[in-house]
Design a protein around this motif. Sequence first.
Motif, PDB file in Angstrom:
ATOM      1  N   LYS A  50      41.763  45.799  36.548  1.00 45.00           N
ATOM      2  CA  LYS A  50      40.455  45.572  37.161  1.00 45.00           C
ATOM      3  C   LYS A  50      40.592  44.553  38.284  1.00 45.00           C
ATOM      4  O   LYS A  50      41.493  43.726  38.263  1.00 45.00           O
ATOM      5  CB  LYS A  50      39.457  45.019  36.130  1.00 45.00           C
ATOM      6  N   SER A  51      39.651  44.600  39.223  1.00 42.04           N
ATOM      7  CA  SER A  51      39.665  43.641  40.331  1.00 42.04           C
ATOM      8  C   SER A  51      39.354  42.239  39.835  1.00 42.04           C
ATOM      9  O   SER A  51      38.569  42.054  38.899  1.00 42.04           O
ATOM     10  CB  SER A  51      38.640  44.039  41.389  1.00 42.04           C
ATOM     11  N   LEU A  52      39.956  41.258  40.487  1.00 45.18           N
ATOM     12  CA  LEU A  52      39.707  39.855  40.170  1.00 45.18           C
ATOM     13  C   LEU A  52      38.369  39.421  40.751  1.00 45.18           C
ATOM     14  O   LEU A  52      37.899  39.979  41.744  1.00 45.18           O
ATOM     15  CB  LEU A  52      40.830  38.994  40.752  1.00 45.18           C
ATOM     16  N   GLY A  85      41.670  42.041  45.393  1.00 44.81           N
ATOM     17  CA  GLY A  85      41.430  43.242  44.597  1.00 44.81           C
ATOM     18  C   GLY A  85      42.050  43.123  43.221  1.00 44.81           C
ATOM     19  O   GLY A  85      41.735  42.221  42.459  1.00 44.81           O
ATOM     20  N   LYS A  86      42.990  44.013  42.931  1.00 48.36           N
ATOM     21  CA  LYS A  86      43.640  44.036  41.621  1.00 48.36           C
ATOM     22  C   LYS A  86      44.993  43.327  41.611  1.00 48.36           C
ATOM     23  O   LYS A  86      45.721  43.395  40.633  1.00 48.36           O
ATOM     24  CB  LYS A  86      43.851  45.487  41.184  1.00 48.36           C
ATOM     25  N   ASN A 104      40.811  31.564  33.942  1.00 44.06           N
ATOM     26  CA  ASN A 104      39.481  31.690  33.341  1.00 44.06           C
ATOM     27  C   ASN A 104      38.434  32.005  34.395  1.00 44.06           C
ATOM     28  O   ASN A 104      37.477  32.746  34.137  1.00 44.06           O
ATOM     29  CB  ASN A 104      39.092  30.421  32.587  1.00 44.06           C
ATOM     30  N   ALA A 105      38.601  31.439  35.588  1.00 42.55           N
ATOM     31  CA  ALA A 105      37.618  31.620  36.661  1.00 42.55           C
ATOM     32  C   ALA A 105      37.746  32.956  37.388  1.00 42.55           C
ATOM     33  O   ALA A 105      36.743  33.508  37.840  1.00 42.55           O
ATOM     34  CB  ALA A 105      37.736  30.473  37.664  1.00 42.55           C
ATOM     35  N   ILE A 106      38.949  33.485  37.511  1.00 43.10           N
ATOM     36  CA  ILE A 106      39.129  34.663  38.375  1.00 43.10           C
ATOM     37  C   ILE A 106      39.375  35.967  37.621  1.00 43.10           C
ATOM     38  O   ILE A 106      39.199  37.040  38.216  1.00 43.10           O
ATOM     39  CB  ILE A 106      40.268  34.449  39.399  1.00 43.10           C
TER      40      ILE A 106
END
Length: 110
Positions: A50-52, A85-86, A104-106
């Motif tokens: 999945k994208s960040l 993106g990924k 945790n943030a991204i």
Amino acid sequence: MGLKETLLDLYDIANSKDWKPWELQSRLRESCGNVIAVGDDLSFTVKLDKSLRESDLRSFGGRKCKVHPFKTAWRFSRGFVAFEGKFLRISRNIDKKLLSEILNAILPED
């Protein structure tokens, strides 16, 4: 094992000894087939499912920088992270605790 734990495990492997880039790439790919590259500086790039999430990492002490070909890159007192993106590139010089907080943030929500 969750995505964050997998990435931290790859970070630990990268820091476990003084690797040649091709040796590290082979070893990381044994642990995670999503590792796509290892740079000369032994930073590694992973393709995620999945994208960040876009995040401003100034609150972690980061400053924007350029890491080709990534559009988003942040440098810290030691090391950097870059993402688009990924794709996520992690410097093996970044502090592990800081890396954990950044992940945790991204990282995308499950």
